[in-house]
Design a protein around this motif. Sequence first.
Motif, PDB file in Angstrom:
ATOM      1  N   LYS A  39       6.277 -10.739  29.612  1.00  0.00           N
ATOM      2  CA  LYS A  39       5.319  -9.954  30.389  1.00  0.00           C
ATOM      3  C   LYS A  39       4.006  -9.821  29.622  1.00  0.00           C
ATOM      4  CE  LYS A  39       4.786  -5.700  33.029  1.00  0.00           C
ATOM      5  NZ  LYS A  39       5.451  -4.493  33.522  1.00  0.00           N
ATOM      6  N   SER A  40       4.100  -9.518  28.348  1.00  0.00           N
ATOM      7  CA  SER A  40       2.909  -9.391  27.520  1.00  0.00           C
ATOM      8  C   SER A  40       2.122 -10.698  27.492  1.00  0.00           C
ATOM      9  CB  SER A  40       3.320  -8.990  26.105  1.00  0.00           C
ATOM     10  OG  SER A  40       2.217  -8.991  25.246  1.00  0.00           O
ATOM     11  N   ASP A  41       2.820 -11.812  27.292  1.00  0.00           N
ATOM     12  CA  ASP A  41       2.155 -13.120  27.280  1.00  0.00           C
ATOM     13  C   ASP A  41       1.471 -13.408  28.612  1.00  0.00           C
ATOM     14  OD1 ASP A  41       2.963 -13.564  24.680  1.00  0.00           O
ATOM     15  OD2 ASP A  41       4.483 -15.070  25.192  1.00  0.00           O
ATOM     16  N   ILE A  42       2.136 -13.105  29.712  1.00  0.00           N
ATOM     17  CA  ILE A  42       1.552 -13.358  31.038  1.00  0.00           C
ATOM     18  C   ILE A  42       0.298 -12.515  31.237  1.00  0.00           C
ATOM     19  CG2 ILE A  42       1.914 -13.053  33.527  1.00  0.00           C
ATOM     20  CD1 ILE A  42       4.870 -13.865  32.998  1.00  0.00           C
ATOM     21  N   ILE A  43       0.364 -11.238  30.898  1.00  0.00           N
ATOM     22  CA  ILE A  43      -0.790 -10.357  31.066  1.00  0.00           C
ATOM     23  C   ILE A  43      -1.960 -10.823  30.197  1.00  0.00           C
ATOM     24  CG2 ILE A  43      -1.643  -8.014  30.641  1.00  0.00           C
ATOM     25  CD1 ILE A  43       1.182  -7.035  31.529  1.00  0.00           C
ATOM     26  N   GLU A  44      -1.692 -11.148  28.941  1.00  0.00           N
ATOM     27  CA  GLU A  44      -2.753 -11.586  28.042  1.00  0.00           C
ATOM     28  C   GLU A  44      -3.335 -12.930  28.470  1.00  0.00           C
ATOM     29  OE1 GLU A  44      -0.963 -11.389  24.160  1.00  0.00           O
ATOM     30  OE2 GLU A  44      -0.693  -9.213  24.322  1.00  0.00           O
ATOM     31  N   GLN A  45      -2.488 -13.847  28.924  1.00  0.00           N
ATOM     32  CA  GLN A  45      -2.993 -15.130  29.402  1.00  0.00           C
ATOM     33  C   GLN A  45      -3.763 -14.965  30.710  1.00  0.00           C
ATOM     34  OE1 GLN A  45      -0.561 -18.796  28.868  1.00  0.00           O
ATOM     35  NE2 GLN A  45       1.031 -17.329  28.301  1.00  0.00           N
ATOM     36  N   ALA A  46      -3.322 -14.051  31.559  1.00  0.00           N
ATOM     37  CA  ALA A  46      -4.040 -13.794  32.816  1.00  0.00           C
ATOM     38  C   ALA A  46      -5.455 -13.319  32.517  1.00  0.00           C
ATOM     39  CB  ALA A  46      -3.291 -12.762  33.661  1.00  0.00           C
ATOM     40  N   PHE A  47      -5.599 -12.453  31.514  1.00  0.00           N
ATOM     41  CA  PHE A  47      -6.932 -11.988  31.134  1.00  0.00           C
ATOM     42  C   PHE A  47      -7.794 -13.171  30.711  1.00  0.00           C
ATOM     43  CE2 PHE A  47      -9.926 -10.218  27.964  1.00  0.00           C
ATOM     44  CZ  PHE A  47     -10.608  -9.347  28.790  1.00  0.00           C
ATOM     45  N   SER A  48      -7.228 -14.098  29.966  1.00  0.00           N
ATOM     46  CA  SER A  48      -7.971 -15.285  29.544  1.00  0.00           C
ATOM     47  C   SER A  48      -8.340 -16.156  30.747  1.00  0.00           C
ATOM     48  CB  SER A  48      -7.148 -16.096  28.542  1.00  0.00           C
ATOM     49  OG  SER A  48      -7.836 -17.257  28.157  1.00  0.00           O
ATOM     50  N   VAL A  49      -7.375 -16.453  31.593  1.00  0.00           N
ATOM     51  CA  VAL A  49      -7.607 -17.322  32.755  1.00  0.00           C
ATOM     52  C   VAL A  49      -8.596 -16.689  33.723  1.00  0.00           C
ATOM     53  CG1 VAL A  49      -6.501 -18.332  34.806  1.00  0.00           C
ATOM     54  CG2 VAL A  49      -5.398 -18.521  32.557  1.00  0.00           C
ATOM     55  N   TYR A  50      -8.430 -15.389  33.978  1.00  0.00           N
ATOM     56  CA  TYR A  50      -9.274 -14.726  34.974  1.00  0.00           C
ATOM     57  C   TYR A  50     -10.653 -14.358  34.439  1.00  0.00           C
ATOM     58  CZ  TYR A  50      -4.926 -14.607  37.634  1.00  0.00           C
ATOM     59  OH  TYR A  50      -3.765 -14.945  38.291  1.00  0.00           O
ATOM     60  N   THR A  51     -10.945 -14.711  33.180  1.00  0.00           N
ATOM     61  CA  THR A  51     -12.312 -14.651  32.660  1.00  0.00           C
ATOM     62  C   THR A  51     -12.870 -16.071  32.518  1.00  0.00           C
ATOM     63  OG1 THR A  51     -11.602 -14.666  30.330  1.00  0.00           O
ATOM     64  CG2 THR A  51     -11.955 -12.492  31.380  1.00  0.00           C
ATOM     65  N   GLY A  52     -12.197 -17.036  33.124  1.00  0.00           N
ATOM     66  CA  GLY A  52     -12.652 -18.416  33.042  1.00  0.00           C
ATOM     67  C   GLY A  52     -12.568 -18.973  31.634  1.00  0.00           C
ATOM     68  N   GLY A  53     -11.675 -18.415  30.821  1.00  0.00           N
ATOM     69  CA  GLY A  53     -11.506 -18.879  29.453  1.00  0.00           C
ATOM     70  C   GLY A  53     -12.533 -18.320  28.481  1.00  0.00           C
ATOM     71  N   LEU A  54     -13.407 -17.436  28.948  1.00  0.00           N
ATOM     72  CA  LEU A  54     -14.400 -16.849  28.041  1.00  0.00           C
ATOM     73  C   LEU A  54     -13.738 -15.988  26.968  1.00  0.00           C
ATOM     74  CD1 LEU A  54     -17.241 -15.929  30.561  1.00  0.00           C
ATOM     75  CD2 LEU A  54     -17.118 -17.892  28.998  1.00  0.00           C
ATOM     76  N   PHE A  55     -12.575 -15.439  27.294  1.00  0.00           N
ATOM     77  CA  PHE A  55     -11.757 -14.750  26.310  1.00  0.00           C
ATOM     78  C   PHE A  55     -10.567 -15.664  26.019  1.00  0.00           C
ATOM     79  CE2 PHE A  55     -14.340 -11.354  27.762  1.00  0.00           C
ATOM     80  CZ  PHE A  55     -14.419 -10.454  26.713  1.00  0.00           C
ATOM     81  N   GLU A  56     -10.634 -16.359  24.906  1.00  0.00           N
ATOM     82  CA  GLU A  56      -9.588 -17.309  24.543  1.00  0.00           C
ATOM     83  C   GLU A  56      -8.381 -16.558  24.003  1.00  0.00           C
ATOM     84  OE1 GLU A  56      -8.815 -21.029  21.475  1.00  0.00           O
ATOM     85  OE2 GLU A  56     -10.702 -19.935  21.380  1.00  0.00           O
ATOM     86  N   TRP A  57      -7.210 -16.854  24.561  1.00  0.00           N
ATOM     87  CA  TRP A  57      -5.972 -16.226  24.113  1.00  0.00           C
ATOM     88  C   TRP A  57      -5.554 -16.870  22.808  1.00  0.00           C
ATOM     89  CZ3 TRP A  57      -0.407 -17.636  25.102  1.00  0.00           C
ATOM     90  CH2 TRP A  57       0.458 -16.578  24.783  1.00  0.00           C
TER      91      TRP A  57
END
Length: 187
Positions: A39-57
């Motif tokens: 769950k943690s990985d999904i949430i953190e990766q979602a933040f990265s994906v939904y910022t267009g990769g501007l926040f690299e996980w």
Amino acid sequence: MTTSQYAQYIRGVLDINRYSSLITSLGNSLNSRKNRFDKSDIIEQAFSVYTGGLFEWIDQLGKDHTDTVNGYSVEFKYANNGLYTPIGNPKGSITVKIMNSQGNNVNNSLPHPADYYIISQADAMAVISYPELQPYLRVLSDGIEAKIPTNALSFVFLPTNVVINVNNSIDYLAEKRLAQRQLIENF
């Protein structure tokens, strides 16, 4: 950049509706001990994906993301109803575990502090800088936590800012088991 400006920056690059819809659609399906890391990985990766990769996980100790535009390190903390009560009222303060030492804390301070800490629930998100966070840190026997007054946070978005579309057909556990089975069978 002030923390308030940083919150506005994040709001401008994050697809808050997709983020909130995914997290809400996952619901409680990954809350068991065995599935919390997924769950943690999904949430953190979602933040990265939904910022267009501007926040690299980057998933490092004490730092989950690198802001590729501004160069900041970011630690991401998620808690169901962490910022608002289940009936939608803002909390007066929030308590979040900043570092978990698994029962044997030998640190009096954070060994690898991030520049910013994002605190999120499915339908709200806030940010605080490390210097702003420091006065609220408490050393415990099993780690370091912070009890932060809500007014010390800069909100990225509130529950009233998002439109959530729940997808009830998401079954992460079934997809995970299928991927595991395919790996085993294709070995």
